[in-house]
Design an enzyme around this catalytic site. Structure first.
Site, PDB file in Angstrom:
ATOM      1  CB  THR A  14      -0.893   0.025   1.268  1.00  0.00           C
ATOM      2  OG1 THR A  14      -1.671  -1.169   1.284  1.00  0.00           O
ATOM      3  CG2 THR A  14      -1.810   1.231   1.294  1.00  0.00           C
ATOM      4  N   GLY A  16       4.444   1.542  -0.194  1.00  0.00           N
ATOM      5  CA  GLY A  16       5.554   1.550  -1.147  1.00  0.00           C
ATOM      6  C   GLY A  16       5.090   1.944  -2.551  1.00  0.00           C
ATOM      7  CB  VAL A 134       4.168   9.044  14.924  1.00  0.00           C
ATOM      8  CG1 VAL A 134       3.167   9.436  16.008  1.00  0.00           C
ATOM      9  CG2 VAL A 134       5.284   8.190  15.504  1.00  0.00           C
ATOM     10  CE  LYS A 207       0.631   4.570  13.980  1.00  0.00           C
ATOM     11  NZ  LYS A 207      -0.755   4.404  13.510  1.00  0.00           N
TER      12      LYS A 207
HETATM   13  N1  LIG Z   1      -0.908   1.316   5.418  1.00  0.00           N
HETATM   14  C1  LIG Z   1      -0.849   2.423   6.141  1.00  0.00           C
HETATM   15  O1  LIG Z   1      -1.788   3.212   6.176  1.00  0.00           O
HETATM   16  C2  LIG Z   1       0.374   2.739   6.922  1.00  0.00           C
HETATM   17  C3  LIG Z   1       1.420   1.852   7.038  1.00  0.00           C
HETATM   18  N2  LIG Z   1       2.522   2.185   7.768  1.00  0.00           N
HETATM   19  C4  LIG Z   1       3.635   1.262   7.855  1.00  0.00           C
HETATM   20  O2  LIG Z   1       4.232   1.151   6.561  1.00  0.00           O
HETATM   21  C5  LIG Z   1       4.795  -0.134   6.407  1.00  0.00           C
HETATM   22  C6  LIG Z   1       4.210  -0.779   5.156  1.00  0.00           C
HETATM   23  O3  LIG Z   1       2.809  -0.878   5.312  1.00  0.00           O
HETATM   24  P1  LIG Z   1       1.843  -1.304   4.093  1.00  0.00           P
HETATM   25  O4  LIG Z   1       2.345  -0.759   2.817  1.00  0.00           O
HETATM   26  O5  LIG Z   1       0.473  -0.982   4.536  1.00  0.00           O
HETATM   27  O6  LIG Z   1       2.027  -2.885   4.116  1.00  0.00           O
HETATM   28  P2  LIG Z   1       1.782  -3.932   2.952  1.00  0.00           P
HETATM   29  O7  LIG Z   1       1.588  -5.242   3.592  1.00  0.00           O
HETATM   30  O8  LIG Z   1       0.748  -3.421   2.006  1.00  0.00           O
HETATM   31  O9  LIG Z   1       3.180  -3.910   2.173  1.00  0.00           O
HETATM   32  C7  LIG Z   1       4.339  -4.522   2.658  1.00  0.00           C
HETATM   33  C8  LIG Z   1       5.194  -4.893   1.478  1.00  0.00           C
HETATM   34  O10 LIG Z   1       6.423  -5.444   1.931  1.00  0.00           O
HETATM   35  C9  LIG Z   1       6.720  -6.559   1.103  1.00  0.00           C
HETATM   36  N3  LIG Z   1       7.617  -7.498   1.790  1.00  0.00           N
HETATM   37  C10 LIG Z   1       7.341  -8.357   2.782  1.00  0.00           C
HETATM   38  N4  LIG Z   1       8.449  -9.076   3.089  1.00  0.00           N
HETATM   39  C11 LIG Z   1       9.415  -8.636   2.266  1.00  0.00           C
HETATM   40  C12 LIG Z   1      10.769  -8.980   2.080  1.00  0.00           C
HETATM   41  N5  LIG Z   1      11.355  -9.924   2.784  1.00  0.00           N
HETATM   42  N6  LIG Z   1      11.456  -8.316   1.133  1.00  0.00           N
HETATM   43  C13 LIG Z   1      10.908  -7.370   0.393  1.00  0.00           C
HETATM   44  N7  LIG Z   1       9.617  -6.993   0.512  1.00  0.00           N
HETATM   45  C14 LIG Z   1       8.898  -7.632   1.442  1.00  0.00           C
HETATM   46  C15 LIG Z   1       5.371  -7.181   0.816  1.00  0.00           C
HETATM   47  O11 LIG Z   1       5.423  -8.023  -0.316  1.00  0.00           O
HETATM   48  C16 LIG Z   1       4.537  -5.930   0.575  1.00  0.00           C
HETATM   49  O12 LIG Z   1       4.665  -5.500  -0.763  1.00  0.00           O
HETATM   50  C17 LIG Z   1       4.493  -0.881   7.700  1.00  0.00           C
HETATM   51  O13 LIG Z   1       5.582  -0.728   8.573  1.00  0.00           O
HETATM   52  C18 LIG Z   1       3.270  -0.148   8.258  1.00  0.00           C
HETATM   53  O14 LIG Z   1       3.152  -0.263   9.639  1.00  0.00           O
HETATM   54  C19 LIG Z   1       2.639   3.399   8.392  1.00  0.00           C
HETATM   55  C20 LIG Z   1       1.653   4.317   8.317  1.00  0.00           C
HETATM   56  C21 LIG Z   1       0.430   4.050   7.602  1.00  0.00           C
HETATM   57  N1  LIG Z   2      -2.679   0.601  10.761  1.00  0.00           N
HETATM   58  C1  LIG Z   2      -2.304   1.948  11.015  1.00  0.00           C
HETATM   59  C2  LIG Z   2      -1.642   2.514   9.799  1.00  0.00           C
HETATM   60  C3  LIG Z   2      -0.951   3.771  10.073  1.00  0.00           C
HETATM   61  O1  LIG Z   2      -0.067   3.869  10.913  1.00  0.00           O
HETATM   62  C4  LIG Z   2      -3.529   2.768  11.357  1.00  0.00           C
HETATM   63  O2  LIG Z   2      -4.644   2.287  11.128  1.00  0.00           O
HETATM   64  O3  LIG Z   2      -3.364   3.878  11.860  1.00  0.00           O
HETATM   65 NA    NA Z   3       3.447  11.713  10.800  1.00  0.00          NA
END
Ligand SMILES: NC(=O)C1=CN([C@@H]2O[C@H](COP(=O)(O)OP(=O)(O)OC[C@H]3O[C@@H](n4cnc5c(N)ncnc54)[C@H](O)[C@@H]3O)[C@@H](O)[C@H]2O)C=CC1
Ligand SMILES: N[C@@H](CC=O)C(=O)O
Ligand code: NA
EC number: 1.1.1.3
Length: 437
Positions: A14, A16, A134, A207
Site C-alpha cells: 500500500t 511503497g 506516527v 506510536k
Molecule cells: N498502510 C498504512 O496506512 C500505513 C502503514 N505504515 C507502515 O508502513 C509499512 C508498510 O505498510 P503497508 O504498505 O500498509 O504494508 P503492505 O503489507 O501493504 O506492504 C508490505 C510490502 O512489503 C513486502 N515485503 C514483505 N516481506 C518482504 C521482504 N522480505 N522483502 C521485500 N519486501 C517484502 C510485501 O510483499 C509488501 O509488498 C508498515 O511498517 C506499516 O506499519 C505506516 C503508516 C500508515
Molecule cells: N494501521 C495503522 C496505519 C498507520 O499507521 C492505522 O490504522 O493507523
Molecule cells: Na506523521
C-alpha cells in the site's frame, strides 16, 4: 544542479506503491523544491510479477532487501516492509551501517529498536527519518523535533490509529458491527498486516512510545505501556457514552506525573463538545501541551497509501535538501546516548474520571449495594443512570455511573467488590474519561 538523489525502496505494498507513484507523478515539482532530482534506482519486494500499476522505470530489482540496503547505487534506503524483526530490521541496520540515509514508516521497528538504530545513524552521520511512522501524514515528528525547541512537554495524547477511529466512527454513525467496519478498513489499506495490532492497541502503543521519547527525552519504553484495545467496545457503550455527552475514542496518552511518566492506551470517553471528539474516520489527531507554546492540536489523515506516502516523500525530500552540517539534529531530538532512562508511573495511581457500565439483576438492594461500594472506596459520583437492559429487561437493568476524579486503584477495588457481591449478570465495563479541550 546537484546530482540526483538515488532512492532504494523495499516493500511495494500500500505505502511503497504510493511512494513510487508520488515520486513519478510529482517529479518536476519535487526537483524544483529539492534542487535535485529524486530517482528510484532500486526496489525490493516479494513478488516480481505482480502488477502494481506503477512505473518502476529503470530501477534494479532486488529479491533481497538487505542487498538493496547495501547497494552502492542508492543514497537513501526506504523501508516499507513492516514488522519489528526479520527483513525490516536486518535491512534498516544494514543500510545505516553502510552509511545510507534511511526513511521508514515502521513504528513497530522503532518502538523496539529505535534507540539502537538511532545510535548507529548518529555514529555514521546519516539521517534516520520516520515521519510516516506516527500519525501518518500529520507532520508531528517534525513539529516536536524541530519546531518546539526549548518547550517542556507535560502531556501528549491523541488518536493515533486510523483503523480504530474509522471503526468507532462508523459503529456510532451507522450502527454497523465491529467486524464489518474492520473489513472495510482492511480493504482501504488502513490496517496493519495483522489487524490485531490495530484493534488491541499495539499500533497506538508503538506510536505513543516514540512520541513519549520525543516529548520527555527518554529512552523508548514500548513494553511499559498500559494497553487496552477496542475489541470489547459494544454498541451499548457507544450509546451510553452519547447519552452522557461523551464519545469513545482510542487514545494514546503520555503524561508527566509526580511518580514518573504515565503511558497508556485505552478506549477513552472524551466530551462530545471537545475538538478531539470531532475527529472522525481515518483522521488522527495529536494534542501537545507545553510550558511555552501552550496547547497545540494537529489533525489530519492518519493512514492509507497517499497520506503515508506524503510523509515518506517529505522525509526523502529533507534528505535531498540536507547538506553535511545542516541536518535537523538527532533522531529523537537529543543524542541517542543522552536519552534518559524512562521512569514508569504505575497505572494504579492514575487519576481521572471513570465511566462504569454495570448489567445487574433487577432486585431490591442492588442499587444501594453498588452505591456503598463506591462510597467505601471514596469515589464520588457525578451521575448515575439506570435503564432497562435489552431483551432481558424483565430481570436485569443497566446501571451507568460516571465518577468524579478518583484513582484507578479505587475504581478497580470498587468494581471487584461489586463483582463479588454477585449482583452482576455480565462483566463490568470500565472506560476512563480524559480531560480534553
Ligand atoms: N498502510 C498504512 O496506512 C500505513 C502503514 N505504515 C507502515 O508502513 C509499512 C508498510 O505498510 P503497508 O504498505 O500498509 O504494508 P503492505 O503489507 O501493504 O506492504 C508490505 C510490502 O512489503 C513486502 N515485503 C514483505 N516481506 C518482504 C521482504 N522480505 N522483502 C521485500 N519486501 C517484502 C510485501 O510483499 C509488501 O509488498 C508498515 O511498517 C506499516 O506499519 C505506516 C503508516 C500508515
Ligand atoms: N494501521 C495503522 C496505519 C498507520 O499507521 C492505522 O490504522 O493507523
Ligand atoms: Na506523521
Amino acid at each position: 544542479m546537484a546530482e540526483a538523489l538515488r532512492v532504494g525502496i523495499a516493500g511495494l505494498g500500500t505505502v511503497g506503491a504510493s511512494v513510487v507513484r508520488v515520486i513519478t507523478e510529482k517529479a518536476a515539482e519535487l526537483t524544483r523544491q529539492c534542487g535535485r532530482e529524486l530517482v528510484v534506482t532500486g526496489v525490493a519486494a516479494r513478488d516480481r510479477s505482480r502488477d502494481r500499476g506503477i512505473d518502476l522505470g529503470g530501477a534494479t530489482w532486488f529479491d533481497d532487501p538487505v542487498g538493496l540496503a547495501r547497494s552502492a547505487d542508492i543514497d537513501v534506503f526506504v523501508e516499507l516492509i513492516g514488522g519489528d524483526e526479520g527483513p525490516a530490521f536486518a535491512c534498516v541496520k544494514a543500510a545505516l551501517e553502510a552509511g545510507r540515509h534511511v526513511v521508514t514508516a515502521n513504528k513497530a521497528l522503532l518502538a523496539k529498536h529505535g534507540v539502537a538504530l538511532a545510535e548507529i545513524a548518529e555514529k555514521k552521520g546519516v539521517l534516520l527519518n520516520y515521519e510516516a511512522a506516527v500519525a501518518g501524514g500529520i507532520p508531528v515528528i517534525k513539529t516536536m523535533r524541530e519546531a518546539m525547541a526549548g518547550n517542556s512537554v507535560s502531556r501528549v495524547f491523541g488518536i493515533l490509529n486510523g483503523t480504530c477511529n474509522y471503526i468507532l466512527t462508523r459503529m456510532e454513525a451507522e450502527g454497523l458491527t465491529f467486524e464489518a467496519c474492520l473489513k472495510d478498513a482492511q480493504r482501504l489499506g488502513y490496517a496493519e498486516a495483522d489487524p490485531t495490532f490495530d484493534i488491541e492497541g499495539n499500533d497506538t502503543a508503538h506510536k505513543l512510545s516514540i512520541l513519549t521519547s520525543l516529548a520527555f527525552g527518554t529512552k523508548i519504553a514500548a513494553d511499559d505501556i498500559y494497553m487496552e484495545g477496542i475489541s470489547n467496545i459494544s454498541q451499548a457503550d457507544i450509546r451510553a457514552a452519547g447519552e452522557l455527552g461523551y464519545r469513545i475514542k482510542l487514545l494514546g496518552v503520555a503524561q508527566k506525573t509526580e511518580s514518573g511518566i504515565e503511558q497508556r492506551v485505552h478506549p477513552t470517553m472524551v466530551p462530545t463538545a471537545s475538538v478531539i471528539a470531532q475527529v472522525h474516520g481515518v483522521t488522527n489527531a495529536v494534542a501537545i501541551e507545553t510550558d511555552i507554546l501552550g496547547e497545540l492540536l494537529l489533525s489530519g489523515p492518519g493512514a492509507g497509501g497517499n497520506a503515508t506516502a506524503s510523509a515518506v516523500v517529505g522525509d526523502i525530500a529533507d534528505i535531498a535538501k540536507s547538506r553535511p552540517g545542516f541536518q535537523h539534529g538527532p533522531v529523537f531530538g537529543r543524542p541517542a546516548k543522552e536519552l534518559r532512562p524512562y521512569k514508569k508511573a504505575q497505572m494504579r495511581s492514575h487519576e481521572g474520571g471513570y465511566f462504569i457500565r454495570l448489567t445487574v439483576h433487577d432486585r431490591v438492594g442492588v442499587f444501594a449495594a453498588v452505591a456503598k461500594r463506591m462510597a467505601d472506596n471514596d469515589i464520588s459520583l457525578e451521575s448515575i443512570v439506570q435503564h432497562a437492559a435489552g431483551p432481558e429487561a424483565e430481570v436485569q437493568k443497566t446501571v451507568i455511573l460516571v465518577t468524579h476524579e478518583t484513582t484507578e486503584a479505587a475504581v478497580r477495588k470498587a468494581v471487584e467488590g461489586i463483582t463479588k457481591d454477585g449482583h452482576l449478570t455480565d462483566k463490568a465495563q470500565v472506560i476512563r474519561i480524559e480531560r480534553a479541550g
